[in-house]
Design a protein around this motif. Structure first.
Motif, short mmCIF file in Angstrom:
data_model
loop_
_atom_site.label_atom_id
_atom_site.label_comp_id
_atom_site.label_asym_id
_atom_site.label_seq_id
_atom_site.Cartn_x
_atom_site.Cartn_y
_atom_site.Cartn_z
N ASP A 11 42.02 -102.15 57.25
CA ASP A 11 42.91 -103.30 57.26
C ASP A 11 43.76 -103.28 55.99
O ASP A 11 43.32 -102.83 54.93
CB ASP A 11 42.12 -104.61 57.30
CG ASP A 11 41.54 -104.89 58.68
OD1 ASP A 11 41.85 -104.12 59.62
OD2 ASP A 11 40.79 -105.86 58.82
N GLN A 55 46.19 -107.56 65.56
CA GLN A 55 45.37 -108.49 64.79
C GLN A 55 45.86 -108.49 63.34
O GLN A 55 46.51 -107.54 62.89
CB GLN A 55 43.91 -108.04 64.83
CG GLN A 55 43.32 -107.94 66.24
CD GLN A 55 43.23 -109.29 66.92
OE1 GLN A 55 42.85 -110.28 66.30
NE2 GLN A 55 43.60 -109.34 68.20
N PRO A 56 45.58 -109.54 62.58
CA PRO A 56 45.98 -109.57 61.17
C PRO A 56 45.43 -108.36 60.42
O PRO A 56 44.28 -107.95 60.63
CB PRO A 56 45.35 -110.87 60.65
CG PRO A 56 45.23 -111.74 61.86
CD PRO A 56 44.91 -110.80 62.98
N ASP A 79 47.24 -105.58 54.06
CA ASP A 79 48.20 -106.67 54.06
C ASP A 79 49.61 -106.11 54.23
O ASP A 79 50.09 -105.35 53.38
CB ASP A 79 48.08 -107.44 52.75
CG ASP A 79 49.05 -108.61 52.65
OD1 ASP A 79 49.76 -108.89 53.64
OD2 ASP A 79 49.10 -109.25 51.58
#
Length: 277
Positions: A96, A150-151, A98
């Motif tokens: 993941d 998804q984030p 940002d």
């Protein structure tokens, strides 16, 4: 293909990228068990190779993000076994990140692994498969993130959406000799991903899936056997969903959680309210 066993791959050659662990390992084992000669690749040699039916996969170190390495992988398979029947583009993934702060280098690496590498290997495989009388099959392993991001997955989701588009484009160009298909995978419980699903062993996550469990790598492997076999001889450009039905909508889960918290009477009232909307 044997009439008595439509998923008999005896005498056939299969290449599985990223086939040294996780989903790719299970895919390689499935094809070995079906009689195929299997070549797997990774950036480093693994401690153990896929084995089934008393046979073991062959290994070649290759970083398929490099076009030359991707082409070399396919050429090695064709030279070693005299043919190439199935390519499974399984290598992929991403941590993941940002999207607001992620570096250009990170984005480039994720897109290279999840979109460009499958293009390079498929291109090389097509050169081998087109002249073969039996043609061949390319299977691209995608993700629900390509449909529903998804984030924290912006680069990964974009690359996986591109992989689905690539699949459909190649299916148009390379048929009828070479079939190109896509598998949309959902939540899959592998050793590497176990920590992501929480301390409850993934029980809470499983409740969000209609099948009430996460996929096992073997679920994806079975889908690969089908798409590569004669059972799917007219399946081309398809997106086969192997995600247990997807995930329940958040609104549905919120209502169910509320019903459980307030008991049977509230559950009946909330259920009726849901139907009225």
């Amino acid at each position: 293909m044997s009439i008595s066993n439509p998923v008999d791959f005896t005498g056939r050659t299969v290449v599985v990228t990223g086939g040294t662990k996780g989903i790719g390992f299970a895919i390689a084992e499935a094809f070995l068990g079906a009689g195929a000669d299997v070549l797997v690749c990774g950036r480093g040699e693994p401690l153990a190779l896929p084995t089934a039916g008393g046979r073991t996969a062959h290994f070649l170190a290759a970083d398929v993000r490099d076009p030359a390495a991707a082409s070399g992988l396919v050429e090695h398979a064709a030279a070693s076994f005299g043919r190439l029947d199935v390519l499974v583009n399984n290598a992929g993934g991403s941590p993941d990140a940002d999207a607001a702060t992620v570096s250009p280098r990170f984005v480039e690496k994720i897109v290279a692994l999840n979109l460009l590498a499958p293009f390079y290997t498929a291109q090389a495989a097509n050169r081998v498969m087109q002249p073969q009388e039996s043609g061949g099959s390319v299977i691209n392993i995608g993700s629900v993130s390509g449909h529903d991001p998804q984030p924290g997955t912006a680069a990964y989701s974009a690359a996986k959406a591109g992989l689905l588009g690539l699949t459909r484009a190649l299916a148009l160009e390379w048929a009828p000799r070479v079939r190109v298909n896509h598998i949309t995978t959902g939540l899959i419980r592998t050793e590497n991903a176990a920590a992501v699903y929480g301390d409850d062993g993934g029980a809470a996550v499983a409740r969000t899936i209609p099948m009430s469990r996460m996929a096992a790598p073997g679920d994806v492997a079975g889908a690969c056997l089908y798409l590569a076999s004669g059972l799917a001889s007219y399946v081309n450009g398809a997106d086969l969903a192997v995600h247990g039905g997807g995930e329940f909508p958040a609104r549905y889960l919120a209502v169910q959680d509320g019903a459980r918290a307030h008991g049977p009477e509230s559950r009946a009232v909330e259920g009726a309210t849901t139907l009225d909307r």
